[in-house]
Write a protein that holds these residues in place. Structure first.
Motif, PDB file in Angstrom:
ATOM      1  N   PHE A 235       0.834  -1.203   0.000  1.00 55.86           N
ATOM      2  CA  PHE A 235       0.000   0.000   0.000  1.00 55.86           C
ATOM      3  C   PHE A 235       0.871   1.256   0.000  1.00 55.86           C
ATOM      4  O   PHE A 235       0.519   2.265  -0.627  1.00 55.86           O
ATOM      5  CB  PHE A 235      -0.923  -0.008   1.221  1.00 55.86           C
ATOM      6  CG  PHE A 235      -1.863   1.158   1.281  1.00 55.86           C
ATOM      7  CD1 PHE A 235      -3.048   1.155   0.572  1.00 55.86           C
ATOM      8  CD2 PHE A 235      -1.550   2.273   2.055  1.00 55.86           C
ATOM      9  CE1 PHE A 235      -3.917   2.245   0.622  1.00 55.86           C
ATOM     10  CE2 PHE A 235      -2.413   3.361   2.111  1.00 55.86           C
ATOM     11  CZ  PHE A 235      -3.593   3.345   1.393  1.00 55.86           C
ATOM     12  N   LEU A 236       2.005   1.196   0.696  1.00 54.25           N
ATOM     13  CA  LEU A 236       2.918   2.347   0.754  1.00 54.25           C
ATOM     14  C   LEU A 236       3.810   2.447  -0.476  1.00 54.25           C
ATOM     15  O   LEU A 236       4.604   3.384  -0.584  1.00 54.25           O
ATOM     16  CB  LEU A 236       3.789   2.252   2.011  1.00 54.25           C
ATOM     17  CG  LEU A 236       3.041   2.353   3.348  1.00 54.25           C
ATOM     18  CD1 LEU A 236       3.984   2.096   4.505  1.00 54.25           C
ATOM     19  CD2 LEU A 236       2.378   3.710   3.492  1.00 54.25           C
ATOM     20  N   GLY A 237       3.701   1.465  -1.387  1.00 54.88           N
ATOM     21  CA  GLY A 237       4.514   1.486  -2.596  1.00 54.88           C
ATOM     22  C   GLY A 237       5.870   0.842  -2.444  1.00 54.88           C
ATOM     23  O   GLY A 237       6.708   0.951  -3.341  1.00 54.88           O
ATOM     24  N   ALA A 238       6.113   0.161  -1.312  1.00 58.78           N
ATOM     25  CA  ALA A 238       7.401  -0.488  -1.058  1.00 58.78           C
ATOM     26  C   ALA A 238       7.292  -2.004  -1.161  1.00 58.78           C
ATOM     27  O   ALA A 238       8.208  -2.709  -0.738  1.00 58.78           O
ATOM     28  CB  ALA A 238       7.923  -0.104   0.321  1.00 58.78           C
ATOM     29  N   GLY A 239       6.205  -2.500  -1.712  1.00 53.48           N
ATOM     30  CA  GLY A 239       6.004  -3.948  -1.804  1.00 53.48           C
ATOM     31  C   GLY A 239       6.088  -4.447  -3.225  1.00 53.48           C
ATOM     32  O   GLY A 239       7.014  -4.117  -3.962  1.00 53.48           O
ATOM     33  N   THR A 249      -1.407  -3.667  -2.952  1.00 54.55           N
ATOM     34  CA  THR A 249      -1.248  -2.848  -4.150  1.00 54.55           C
ATOM     35  C   THR A 249      -2.597  -2.489  -4.753  1.00 54.55           C
ATOM     36  O   THR A 249      -2.819  -1.355  -5.184  1.00 54.55           O
ATOM     37  CB  THR A 249      -0.398  -3.596  -5.185  1.00 54.55           C
ATOM     38  OG1 THR A 249       0.842  -4.003  -4.602  1.00 54.55           O
ATOM     39  CG2 THR A 249      -0.114  -2.706  -6.384  1.00 54.55           C
ATOM     40  N   LEU A 250      -3.509  -3.459  -4.772  1.00 52.55           N
ATOM     41  CA  LEU A 250      -4.845  -3.201  -5.321  1.00 52.55           C
ATOM     42  C   LEU A 250      -5.591  -2.158  -4.494  1.00 52.55           C
ATOM     43  O   LEU A 250      -6.277  -1.296  -5.046  1.00 52.55           O
ATOM     44  CB  LEU A 250      -5.645  -4.511  -5.357  1.00 52.55           C
ATOM     45  CG  LEU A 250      -5.079  -5.626  -6.242  1.00 52.55           C
ATOM     46  CD1 LEU A 250      -5.932  -6.874  -6.126  1.00 52.55           C
ATOM     47  CD2 LEU A 250      -5.007  -5.166  -7.692  1.00 52.55           C
ATOM     48  N   ILE A 251      -5.451  -2.226  -3.176  1.00 47.46           N
ATOM     49  CA  ILE A 251      -6.107  -1.239  -2.315  1.00 47.46           C
ATOM     50  C   ILE A 251      -5.508   0.147  -2.549  1.00 47.46           C
ATOM     51  O   ILE A 251      -6.226   1.157  -2.567  1.00 47.46           O
ATOM     52  CB  ILE A 251      -5.982  -1.652  -0.842  1.00 47.46           C
ATOM     53  CG1 ILE A 251      -6.718  -2.977  -0.596  1.00 47.46           C
ATOM     54  CG2 ILE A 251      -6.546  -0.565   0.074  1.00 47.46           C
ATOM     55  CD1 ILE A 251      -6.486  -3.567   0.773  1.00 47.46           C
ATOM     56  N   ARG A 252      -4.187   0.201  -2.736  1.00 46.04           N
ATOM     57  CA  ARG A 252      -3.544   1.500  -2.990  1.00 46.04           C
ATOM     58  C   ARG A 252      -4.033   2.101  -4.302  1.00 46.04           C
ATOM     59  O   ARG A 252      -4.324   3.304  -4.379  1.00 46.04           O
ATOM     60  CB  ARG A 252      -2.022   1.332  -3.030  1.00 46.04           C
ATOM     61  CG  ARG A 252      -1.265   2.595  -3.432  1.00 46.04           C
ATOM     62  CD  ARG A 252       0.227   2.414  -3.263  1.00 46.04           C
ATOM     63  NE  ARG A 252       0.731   1.326  -4.072  1.00 46.04           N
ATOM     64  CZ  ARG A 252       1.098   1.443  -5.352  1.00 46.04           C
ATOM     65  NH1 ARG A 252       0.972   2.624  -5.965  1.00 46.04           N
ATOM     66  NH2 ARG A 252       1.569   0.410  -6.017  1.00 46.04           N
ATOM     67  N   ILE A 253      -4.133   1.278  -5.336  1.00 50.44           N
ATOM     68  CA  ILE A 253      -4.623   1.771  -6.628  1.00 50.44           C
ATOM     69  C   ILE A 253      -6.081   2.218  -6.512  1.00 50.44           C
ATOM     70  O   ILE A 253      -6.466   3.279  -6.999  1.00 50.44           O
ATOM     71  CB  ILE A 253      -4.476   0.676  -7.700  1.00 50.44           C
ATOM     72  CG1 ILE A 253      -2.995   0.368  -7.943  1.00 50.44           C
ATOM     73  CG2 ILE A 253      -5.146   1.105  -9.004  1.00 50.44           C
ATOM     74  CD1 ILE A 253      -2.748  -0.811  -8.860  1.00 50.44           C
ATOM     75  N   TRP A 264     -15.666   0.226  -5.639  1.00 48.82           N
ATOM     76  CA  TRP A 264     -15.421  -1.223  -5.679  1.00 48.82           C
ATOM     77  C   TRP A 264     -13.962  -1.574  -5.964  1.00 48.82           C
ATOM     78  O   TRP A 264     -13.511  -2.642  -5.588  1.00 48.82           O
ATOM     79  CB  TRP A 264     -16.324  -1.866  -6.734  1.00 48.82           C
ATOM     80  CG  TRP A 264     -16.150  -1.332  -8.131  1.00 48.82           C
ATOM     81  CD1 TRP A 264     -15.248  -1.750  -9.067  1.00 48.82           C
ATOM     82  CD2 TRP A 264     -16.880  -0.259  -8.726  1.00 48.82           C
ATOM     83  NE1 TRP A 264     -15.376  -1.012 -10.216  1.00 48.82           N
ATOM     84  CE2 TRP A 264     -16.371  -0.089 -10.037  1.00 48.82           C
ATOM     85  CE3 TRP A 264     -17.914   0.557  -8.292  1.00 48.82           C
ATOM     86  CZ2 TRP A 264     -16.870   0.879 -10.906  1.00 48.82           C
ATOM     87  CZ3 TRP A 264     -18.408   1.518  -9.166  1.00 48.82           C
ATOM     88  CH2 TRP A 264     -17.895   1.670 -10.450  1.00 48.82           C
ATOM     89  N   ILE A 265     -13.212  -0.670  -6.587  1.00 51.96           N
ATOM     90  CA  ILE A 265     -11.815  -0.968  -6.912  1.00 51.96           C
ATOM     91  C   ILE A 265     -10.988  -1.140  -5.644  1.00 51.96           C
ATOM     92  O   ILE A 265     -10.053  -1.948  -5.595  1.00 51.96           O
ATOM     93  CB  ILE A 265     -11.224   0.136  -7.818  1.00 51.96           C
ATOM     94  CG1 ILE A 265     -12.036   0.248  -9.114  1.00 51.96           C
ATOM     95  CG2 ILE A 265      -9.761  -0.150  -8.138  1.00 51.96           C
ATOM     96  CD1 ILE A 265     -11.534   1.341 -10.047  1.00 51.96           C
ATOM     97  N   ALA A 266     -11.324  -0.396  -4.593  1.00 55.52           N
ATOM     98  CA  ALA A 266     -10.607  -0.496  -3.316  1.00 55.52           C
ATOM     99  C   ALA A 266     -11.324  -1.399  -2.330  1.00 55.52           C
ATOM    100  O   ALA A 266     -10.679  -2.145  -1.583  1.00 55.52           O
ATOM    101  CB  ALA A 266     -10.421   0.899  -2.709  1.00 55.52           C
ATOM    102  N   VAL A 267     -12.647  -1.348  -2.310  1.00 57.90           N
ATOM    103  CA  VAL A 267     -13.404  -2.069  -1.283  1.00 57.90           C
ATOM    104  C   VAL A 267     -13.344  -3.575  -1.475  1.00 57.90           C
ATOM    105  O   VAL A 267     -13.214  -4.329  -0.498  1.00 57.90           O
ATOM    106  CB  VAL A 267     -14.870  -1.576  -1.264  1.00 57.90           C
ATOM    107  CG1 VAL A 267     -15.727  -2.461  -0.359  1.00 57.90           C
ATOM    108  CG2 VAL A 267     -14.933  -0.135  -0.791  1.00 57.90           C
ATOM    109  N   MET A 268     -13.416  -4.057  -2.710  1.00 63.84           N
ATOM    110  CA  MET A 268     -13.428  -5.500  -2.952  1.00 63.84           C
ATOM    111  C   MET A 268     -12.128  -6.178  -2.489  1.00 63.84           C
ATOM    112  O   MET A 268     -12.172  -7.169  -1.750  1.00 63.84           O
ATOM    113  CB  MET A 268     -13.699  -5.788  -4.432  1.00 63.84           C
ATOM    114  CG  MET A 268     -15.085  -5.355  -4.897  1.00 63.84           C
ATOM    115  SD  MET A 268     -16.395  -6.137  -3.918  1.00 63.84           S
ATOM    116  CE  MET A 268     -17.850  -5.428  -4.681  1.00 63.84           C
TER     117      MET A 268
END
Length: 298
Positions: A235-239, A249-253, A264-268
Motif C-alpha cells: 500500500f505504501l509502494g514499497a512492496g 497494491t490493489l487497495i492503494r490503486i 469497488w476498486i478499493a473495497v473489494m
C-alpha cells in the motif's frame, strides 16, 4: 456421556466457519490461474473499453465482470485472485523463514546456554526494539536502491519475505529457548548426553518434537500479521510492483478512485484481505487456547 464428550472436543462454530473460509481461499490460491477469467499479468488482455465497470449486481454492471473492473479494464475477480495468491505466498514464506530461523537459534541458545545464549538473546533484544514495518521499509528501500528495476521485479517476493521475517524470528526463538531450557533439565536429555549422542541429534530428534506445538500456534497467529505487513508495504509502494499486484497494491490503486464513485476498486480487495486475516486470527486464537496447558487441564 459420550455425546457430551464429543461435543466438548469439537471446535466452536466460528472456528469451523473460519477453517472453511480459509480452506476455500487456499483452493483459490492454488488454482488461481485456472479459475481466473483472465490473467492480469498479461498486458495484452487489458481492455480500456471495459474500464471502470461497476459490479454485476449494480446498475450498469456487466455479467462478464462479477465484481466489476478497475481503471485499466482488468476483471477484479481475476486481479483479486492473483493478488490473494501473492499475499498468501509471501505471508507463508515470511512465517516459514522466521519460524525456521527462530527455532534453530532458540534451540542453540537454550541447549548450550552461557555466551551463546547471551549473544542470541542480545541480538533478539536489539531487533525487537524496532517496529517490524520500519525494518521492512528500510530493507525494502535498500534493495530498491541497490538493484536494478528488472532485477527488483524478479526478486521482489524474496525481498519482501526477508524484510518481514527478519524481525519476526525473535518470538519463535524466545519461546523455543524457554522450552528447550526446561527439556534440557529432564532425565531423557541427560541420559542422551551421557551415552554420547551428538548435540545436533539430541536437539533435532528429542527436544524439537516437544516444542513444535508452541511453534505451530505462534506461526498461525503470526501469519495474519505477515499478510497485513505485506499489504501495508504494498500500500505504501514499497512492496510488490503494480504488474504483480498483491491485495495491498490493489487497495492503494483503488484508494485513488475511492471518492470518485469507483468504490469497488478499493473495497473489494480490502474485503478479501479482512476476511482472510480474520479467518487466520480466529483459527490462531483457537489453537492458542487449545494448546494452553492451563486450559487443557480443565
Amino acid at each position: 456421556m459420550a455425546t457430551q464428550s464429543l461435543m466438548h472436543r469439537l471446535p466452536p462454530v466460528s472456528v469451523m466457519i473460519a477453517g472453511l473460509v480459509l480452506f476455500i481461499m487456499l483452493i483459490l490460491v492454488l488454482f488461481a490461474p485456472l479459475i481466473a477469467p483472465m490473467d492480469p499479468r498479461d498486458v495484452s488482455s487489458y481492455s480500456l473499453i471495459d474500464m471502470e465497470i461497476p459490479p454485476a449486481f449494480m446498475e450498469g454492471g456487466d455479467p462478464r465482470f462479477l465484481l466489476g473492473t478497475d481503471n485499466q479494464g482488468r476483471d477484479l475477480v481475476s486481479v483479486i485472485l492473483f493478488g490473494l495468491r501473492i499475499s498468501v505466498v509471501i505471508g507463508l514464506g515470511a512465517v516459514l523463514f522466521a519460524a525456521t530461523l527462530g527455532v534453530v537459534l532458540g534451540l542453540i541458545a537454550g541447549f548450550f546456554g552461557g555466551m551463546v545464549d547471551g549473544i542470541v538473546m542480545r541480538i533478539a533484544d536489539v531487533l525487537v526494539s524496532f517496529p517490524t514495518i520500519l525494518v521492512a521499509l528500510l530493507i525494502s528501500g535498500i534493495a530498491r536502491a541497490q538493484l536494478s528495476a528488472d532485477t527488483m521485479l524478479t526478486w521482489a517476493p524474496l525481498v519482501l519475505i526477508f524484510s518481514i521475517a527478519i524481525n519476526e524470528w525473535v518470538q519463535y526463538a524466545r519461546t523455543v529457548r524457554a522450552s528447550t531450557m526446561v527439556e534440557v533439565a529432564r532425565d531423557y536429555v541427560r541420559a542422551a548426553k551421557v551415552i554420547g549422542l551428538p548435540s545436533g541429534r539430541i536437539m533435532g530428534r528429542h527436544i524439537l518434537p516437544n516444542v513444535m506445538s508452541s511453534v505451530m500456534v505462534i506461526a498461525t497467529i503470526n501469519l495474519a500479521g505477515a499478510i497485513l505487513t505485506e499489504a501495508t508495504l504494498s500500500f505504501l509502494g514499497a512492496g510488490m510492483p503494480p504488474t504483480y499486484p498483491s491485495l495491498g497494491t490493489l487497495i492503494r490503486i483503488g484508494n485513488q478512485f475511492l471518492f470518485s464513485g469507483l468504490w469497488w476498486i478499493a473495497v473489494m480487495p480490502a474485503a478479501v484481505l479482512v476476511i482472510l486475516v480474520l479467518a487466520v486470527n480466529v483459527i490462531g486464537d483457537y489453537l492458542r487456547d487449545r494448546f494452553n496447558p492451563k486450559l487443557m487441564a480443565r
